[in-house]
Every structure is written in C-alpha cells, then in structure tokens.
Design a protein around this motif. Structure first.
Motif, PDB file in Angstrom:
ATOM      1  N   ASN A  44       2.025  -9.291   5.157  1.00 50.06           N
ATOM      2  CA  ASN A  44       1.800  -7.931   5.649  1.00 50.06           C
ATOM      3  C   ASN A  44       2.521  -6.901   4.807  1.00 50.06           C
ATOM      4  OD1 ASN A  44       0.293  -8.947   7.740  1.00 50.06           O
ATOM      5  ND2 ASN A  44       2.100  -9.174   9.092  1.00 50.06           N
ATOM      6  N   PRO A  46       3.250  -4.077   2.361  1.00 50.86           N
ATOM      7  CA  PRO A  46       2.364  -3.013   1.890  1.00 50.86           C
ATOM      8  C   PRO A  46       2.034  -3.172   0.434  1.00 50.86           C
ATOM      9  CG  PRO A  46       4.182  -2.112   3.179  1.00 50.86           C
ATOM     10  CD  PRO A  46       4.481  -3.557   2.928  1.00 50.86           C
ATOM     11  N   CYS A  56      -3.453  -5.966   3.920  1.00 47.93           N
ATOM     12  CA  CYS A  56      -2.643  -5.246   4.893  1.00 47.93           C
ATOM     13  C   CYS A  56      -3.266  -5.445   6.268  1.00 47.93           C
ATOM     14  CB  CYS A  56      -2.550  -3.770   4.540  1.00 47.93           C
ATOM     15  SG  CYS A  56      -4.163  -2.972   4.398  1.00 47.93           S
ATOM     16  N   CYS A  76      -4.300   1.416   6.672  1.00 51.25           N
ATOM     17  CA  CYS A  76      -4.993   0.230   6.158  1.00 51.25           C
ATOM     18  C   CYS A  76      -6.437   0.245   6.658  1.00 51.25           C
ATOM     19  CB  CYS A  76      -4.274  -1.032   6.629  1.00 51.25           C
ATOM     20  SG  CYS A  76      -5.026  -2.576   6.025  1.00 51.25           S
ATOM     21  N   TYR A  83      -5.120   0.135   1.457  1.00 51.19           N
ATOM     22  CA  TYR A  83      -4.841   1.354   2.215  1.00 51.19           C
ATOM     23  C   TYR A  83      -5.739   2.485   1.745  1.00 51.19           C
ATOM     24  CZ  TYR A  83      -0.688  -0.825   4.229  1.00 51.19           C
ATOM     25  OH  TYR A  83       0.157  -1.619   4.919  1.00 51.19           O
TER      26      TYR A  83
END
Length: 293
Positions: A44, A46, A56, A76, A83
């Motif tokens: 997870n 970033p 993400c 996300c 993102y």
C-alpha cells in the motif's frame, strides 16, 4: 555391557542407512531479512509518481504539493494502479493525469460576478442617465449667443456705452447692435447740449427705431440742472429707469420735448433696448438727435 552394544549398533545402523540429518541445515536465524517473511513492505506504499508506478488502495487520498507551493491532495483511482492528479485550491493541478478534476468553490474576492455587476458599476441608469447628466431644452432665461458688433458688456444702467456729446446743430447719429434673446439688455448714453445758438424753445430728444424683430425702446432723461419735465407721446408709456430717472418706453420710436425746470436744457440721455423674442438674435438700429423744436 549390554547397553554399550545397543548404542554401538544403533549408531552403526544410522550410518549404514545414510539418514543421519545435517544439523547445520536448520536455520535458526531470527534476523530481519527477507528469509523470515517479515518484510515491512505492505503493497500500500504510495507511488513515487502522480500517475503510474506501484499500486495503491482505491479511494485512498494522500497529500501532494501544487505548482505554486501550496498543499493539495490526490486520490487513488478505482483500479488501484495509480493516483490521480494533485488537486489544488482553485481547481489548479500539477499532474498530467487523465483523472477528473475536482472543482473548488469560487473565490468571492476574484469572482467576476461581483466586480462587473452592471447594476452597480456600469448601470446606465445612474452614470449615463440623460435625464440627470445633460439638458437639451433651450434656456429662455439666459438667451442665445449672437454675433453682436456693438460694445459689450452694457447690460445695466451703470455700464451704459458712452456716445459722448450730441449738440443741437449736430447731424443725427446712429446706434447699432444685436439683442440675444429675451434676457439680453443693451444700454447707451449721450450728453444732449442745447446752448445759446440753438434758438428758442426746448429740445426734442428724438429716437427712431428700426429692428429685425419686435423689441422695446426706452429713453430716460437726467438734466444737468433742474428737474426733467416732459410728456410721453402716443404709443409710449411713462416709466422710470432702475436708478430712478424718468423716461418713456415703447415698441417703436420714442421722442419727447424736454424742459429742464430751473436750468438750461442740457441733459444726460439714457437709451435702453430689451424684450427681444426668446432664442432670437434681433438686429436693431436707433437714430438719435437732440435739436430745437
């Protein structure tokens, strides 16, 4: 002796079968390396890029920096593979992502709706209302502007144009001028002289008017010595000047025989022209003389 033989046989049997385990193959290392499965990576983390990179959690929002240095936020996407763009206050962005842009509320200090409201800044009813800023009606109390060849200003008795002396044996003289509407007034004066060579009787102060439109002519007398005494002829009416001198007024010629009670018949004669039509330029001419009757 029986026990020793058992141990020897057991050991020999193990060696014969080749099944003695290697005691060094058991790893008891409890370090933090990847061999123990305690890798701190969660999946997870970033992504290091605004678009693309590691996966993400869909819908997860993280902080980002706008191009002007202010703080923004990016979310996300639904597939969890990256993102969206960095959304900044005012709708700005520092990403080339295809993700939809979040619209921020308008800033009331820069909202053009407050600075160009036609009702407050350019309302023609208040700034260019012809009813309050300009008047096109003719002003009948100030007259019109005309080309006057005569001497000006001569609007009152005190500023009457002095035409000097007019003797009993002099040729008649002429006054010319223009009245500019009903508010204009022209004043003139001359000294009438009636000496010993003028004969007997009293002088006639004669004034013949010629005008391009209707005007009023008034003549007033002020004796050098004595009190003026005369009668106004038909078509004229007795009237005093603003400074109290007696005289006669009419719409045409004005002539009267002057007797200065108590002295010679010398007098200062004042001539006034007025009451022209409104918004009209009226040319006039007055021929005057001061001779024996």
């Amino acid at each position: 002796m029986r026990i020793a033989s058992f141990v020897l046989v057991s050991t020999f049997g193990l060696l014969a079968c080749g099944t003695v385990p290697d005691i060094q193959s058991t790893d008891s290392d409890t370090g933090t390396g990847t061999e123990t499965g305690t890798d701190t990576s969660t999946g997870n983390e970033p992504a290091t890029s605004n678009s693309g990179g590691a996966g993400c959690v869909p819908g997860q929002s993280i902080a980002c920096t706008c191009t002007n240095g202010d703080a923004g936020a990016q979310v996300c996407n639904q597939t969890g593979n990256g993102y969206g763009e960095c959304v900044c206050e005012g709708g700005g962005s520092n990403s080339d992502s295809d993700a939809p842009t979040t619209t921020m509320p308008p800033d009331p200090t820069t909202d053009p709706g407050t600075s160009t409201d036609p009702g407050s800044s350019t309302d023609p009813g208040t700034s260019t209302d012809p009813g309050t800023s300009s008047t096109t009606e003719a002003d009948t109390t100030t007259g019109v502007t005309c080309d006057d060849p005569g001497a000006e200003p001569n609007e009152d008795e005190g500023s009457a144009v002095d035409l000097m002396n007019q003797g009993c044996n002099d040729e008649a003289q002429t006054i010319t001028g223009v009245l500019s509407g009903d508010a204009d007034v022209d004043w003139y004066q001359y000294h009438g002289e009636f000496g010993g060579f003028c004969g007997f009787g009293d002088p006639d102060a004669a004034h013949q008017l010629t005008a391009s439109d209707s005007v009023r002519l008034c003549v007033f007398a002020d004796c050098d010595m004595g009190t003026p005494d005369f009668d106004c002829q038909d078509g004229t009416a007795a009237e005093d000047s603003p400074e109290g001198r007696p005289g006669c007024c009419g719409d045409g010629d004005v002539t009267f025989t002057l007797n200065c009670m108590g002295g010679e018949e010398n007098a200062q004669i004042f001539v006034r022209l007025d009451q022209a039509p409104a918004d009209a330029c009226v040319d006039y001419e007055v021929q005057y003389s001061y001779s024996g009757g």
